[in-house]
Motif scaffolding. Structure first.
Motif, PDB file in Angstrom:
ATOM      1  N   ALA A  97       0.918  -1.046   0.198  1.00  0.00           N
ATOM      2  CA  ALA A  97      -0.022   0.330  -0.269  1.00  0.00           C
ATOM      3  C   ALA A  97       0.999   1.718   0.274  1.00  0.00           C
ATOM      4  N   PRO A  98       0.469   2.450  -1.732  1.00  0.00           N
ATOM      5  CA  PRO A  98       1.312   3.214  -0.851  1.00  0.00           C
ATOM      6  C   PRO A  98       1.046   4.383  -0.311  1.00  0.00           C
ATOM      7  N   ILE A  99      -0.245   4.633   0.739  1.00  0.00           N
ATOM      8  CA  ILE A  99      -1.053   4.706   1.396  1.00  0.00           C
ATOM      9  C   ILE A  99      -1.587   4.171   2.193  1.00  0.00           C
ATOM     10  N   ALA A 100      -1.602   5.259   3.548  1.00  0.00           N
ATOM     11  CA  ALA A 100      -3.303   4.334   4.405  1.00  0.00           C
ATOM     12  C   ALA A 100      -4.400   4.744   4.026  1.00  0.00           C
ATOM     13  N   GLY A 101      -5.296   3.218   4.568  1.00  0.00           N
ATOM     14  CA  GLY A 101      -6.689   3.586   3.476  1.00  0.00           C
ATOM     15  C   GLY A 101      -7.419   2.335   4.144  1.00  0.00           C
ATOM     16  N   GLU A 102      -9.116   2.784   3.057  1.00  0.00           N
ATOM     17  CA  GLU A 102      -9.321   1.634   3.884  1.00  0.00           C
ATOM     18  C   GLU A 102      -9.879   0.609   2.693  1.00  0.00           C
ATOM     19  N   VAL A 103      -9.562  -0.005   1.782  1.00  0.00           N
ATOM     20  CA  VAL A 103      -9.832  -0.879   0.732  1.00  0.00           C
ATOM     21  C   VAL A 103     -11.660  -0.791   0.384  1.00  0.00           C
ATOM     22  N   THR A 104     -12.375  -0.138  -1.067  1.00  0.00           N
ATOM     23  CA  THR A 104     -13.545   0.363  -0.827  1.00  0.00           C
ATOM     24  C   THR A 104     -13.622  -0.393  -1.805  1.00  0.00           C
ATOM     25  N   GLU A 105     -12.926  -1.263  -2.275  1.00  0.00           N
ATOM     26  CA  GLU A 105     -13.845  -1.814  -4.248  1.00  0.00           C
ATOM     27  C   GLU A 105     -12.613  -2.515  -5.026  1.00  0.00           C
ATOM     28  N   VAL A 106     -12.583  -3.904  -4.975  1.00  0.00           N
ATOM     29  CA  VAL A 106     -11.554  -4.396  -6.169  1.00  0.00           C
ATOM     30  C   VAL A 106     -11.754  -4.632  -7.074  1.00  0.00           C
ATOM     31  N   ASN A 107     -10.182  -4.952  -7.837  1.00  0.00           N
ATOM     32  CA  ASN A 107     -10.916  -5.338  -9.229  1.00  0.00           C
ATOM     33  C   ASN A 107     -10.845  -6.930  -9.734  1.00  0.00           C
ATOM     34  N   ALA A 108     -11.784  -7.615  -9.411  1.00  0.00           N
ATOM     35  CA  ALA A 108     -12.347  -8.458  -9.554  1.00  0.00           C
ATOM     36  C   ALA A 108     -12.077  -9.460 -10.662  1.00  0.00           C
ATOM     37  N   ASP A 109     -12.351  -8.101 -11.758  1.00  0.00           N
ATOM     38  CA  ASP A 109     -11.352  -8.403 -13.459  1.00  0.00           C
ATOM     39  C   ASP A 109     -10.912  -9.396 -13.769  1.00  0.00           C
ATOM     40  N   LEU A 110      -9.653  -8.627 -12.608  1.00  0.00           N
ATOM     41  CA  LEU A 110      -8.782  -9.795 -12.683  1.00  0.00           C
ATOM     42  C   LEU A 110      -8.329 -10.572 -12.341  1.00  0.00           C
ATOM     43  N   GLU A 111      -9.007 -11.408 -11.565  1.00  0.00           N
ATOM     44  CA  GLU A 111      -9.350 -12.466 -11.742  1.00  0.00           C
ATOM     45  C   GLU A 111      -9.241 -13.524 -12.619  1.00  0.00           C
ATOM     46  N   GLY A 112     -10.378 -13.060 -13.084  1.00  0.00           N
ATOM     47  CA  GLY A 112     -10.647 -13.836 -15.009  1.00  0.00           C
ATOM     48  C   GLY A 112      -9.312 -13.331 -15.623  1.00  0.00           C
ATOM     49  N   ALA A 113      -8.789 -12.641 -15.811  1.00  0.00           N
ATOM     50  CA  ALA A 113      -7.679 -11.938 -16.919  1.00  0.00           C
ATOM     51  C   ALA A 113      -6.703 -10.928 -16.122  1.00  0.00           C
ATOM     52  N   PRO A 114      -6.304 -12.272 -15.519  1.00  0.00           N
ATOM     53  CA  PRO A 114      -4.895 -11.416 -15.216  1.00  0.00           C
ATOM     54  C   PRO A 114      -3.422 -10.473 -15.215  1.00  0.00           C
ATOM     55  N   GLU A 115      -3.698 -11.347 -16.405  1.00  0.00           N
ATOM     56  CA  GLU A 115      -2.938 -10.471 -18.226  1.00  0.00           C
ATOM     57  C   GLU A 115      -3.524  -8.850 -17.801  1.00  0.00           C
ATOM     58  N   THR A 116      -4.327  -8.894 -17.581  1.00  0.00           N
ATOM     59  CA  THR A 116      -5.150  -7.461 -17.565  1.00  0.00           C
ATOM     60  C   THR A 116      -3.732  -6.341 -17.098  1.00  0.00           C
ATOM     61  N   VAL A 117      -2.668  -6.870 -15.923  1.00  0.00           N
ATOM     62  CA  VAL A 117      -1.824  -5.511 -15.652  1.00  0.00           C
ATOM     63  C   VAL A 117      -0.960  -6.034 -16.465  1.00  0.00           C
ATOM     64  N   ASN A 118      -0.830  -6.643 -17.098  1.00  0.00           N
ATOM     65  CA  ASN A 118       0.739  -6.644 -18.624  1.00  0.00           C
ATOM     66  C   ASN A 118       0.221  -5.436 -19.079  1.00  0.00           C
ATOM     67  N   ALA A 119      -0.990  -5.768 -19.741  1.00  0.00           N
ATOM     68  CA  ALA A 119      -1.653  -5.232 -21.136  1.00  0.00           C
ATOM     69  C   ALA A 119      -1.835  -4.233 -20.955  1.00  0.00           C
ATOM     70  N   ALA A 120      -2.601  -3.236 -19.563  1.00  0.00           N
ATOM     71  CA  ALA A 120      -3.511  -2.062 -18.735  1.00  0.00           C
ATOM     72  C   ALA A 120      -2.540  -1.470 -17.768  1.00  0.00           C
ATOM     73  N   PRO A 121      -1.517  -1.227 -17.081  1.00  0.00           N
ATOM     74  CA  PRO A 121      -0.785  -1.133 -15.516  1.00  0.00           C
ATOM     75  C   PRO A 121      -1.870  -0.188 -15.119  1.00  0.00           C
ATOM     76  N   MET A 122      -2.175   1.391 -16.047  1.00  0.00           N
ATOM     77  CA  MET A 122      -2.148   1.979 -15.006  1.00  0.00           C
ATOM     78  C   MET A 122      -3.545   2.216 -15.531  1.00  0.00           C
ATOM     79  N   ASP A 123      -4.227   1.653 -16.663  1.00  0.00           N
ATOM     80  CA  ASP A 123      -5.743   1.242 -16.433  1.00  0.00           C
ATOM     81  C   ASP A 123      -6.238   0.639 -15.983  1.00  0.00           C
ATOM     82  N   GLY A 124      -6.709  -0.742 -16.655  1.00  0.00           N
ATOM     83  CA  GLY A 124      -7.402  -1.329 -16.186  1.00  0.00           C
ATOM     84  C   GLY A 124      -6.632  -2.089 -15.346  1.00  0.00           C
ATOM     85  N   GLY A 125      -5.493  -3.027 -15.558  1.00  0.00           N
ATOM     86  CA  GLY A 125      -5.024  -3.324 -14.618  1.00  0.00           C
ATOM     87  C   GLY A 125      -5.059  -3.084 -13.057  1.00  0.00           C
TER      88      GLY A 125
END
Length: 122
Positions: free
Chosen positions: A65-93
């Motif tokens: 975590a780069p800062i302190a806080g509470e998680v309010t949402e997770v990117n559930a799309d990454l469960e089925g498409a982890p490659e999104t982290v490679n394809a669009a790390p600053m957007d959909g990833g």
């Protein structure tokens, strides 16, 4: 506002919501991402705490975590498409959205120009 940590996480602040992910540099170092383990909504973290785990064909790596806080949402799309982290790390990833405990903590992180210079020195 977009900021980066020395651990290669990025945080984008939009109002009171911070979106967090890993940088393009980080995803290139990891190689092909095959699995992402995300925290639960409601999970509270301090800056520097483990926030998620990324597994690639090369290794598993913690995302902090780069800062302190509470998680309010997770990117559930990454469960089925982890490659999104490679394809669009600053957007959909992106990994999580979180509330921010202390916005002044963003001042301790690097802007895009400083982060680019930091990576060139690695």
């Amino acid at each position: 506002m977009l900021k980066f940590s020395k651990d290669h996480e990025w945080v984008r602040l939009d109002g009171d919501v911070a979106t967090v992910g890993i940088s393009d540099y980080a995803q290139k170092q990891l190689g092909d991402v095959v699995f992402v383990e995300l925290p639960d909504v409601g999970h509270e973290v301090d800056a520097g705490d483990e926030l998620a785990v990324v597994e690639s064909v090369k290794a598993a790596s913690e995302v902090y975590a780069p800062i302190a806080g509470e998680v309010t949402e997770v990117n559930a799309d990454l469960e089925g498409a982890p490659e999104t982290v490679n394809a669009a790390p600053m957007d959909g990833g992106w990994f999580v959205k979180m509330s921010v405990s202390d916005k002044s903590a963003l001042d301790t992180l690097m802007d895009e120009a400083a982060y680019k210079e930091y990576c060139e020195g690695l």
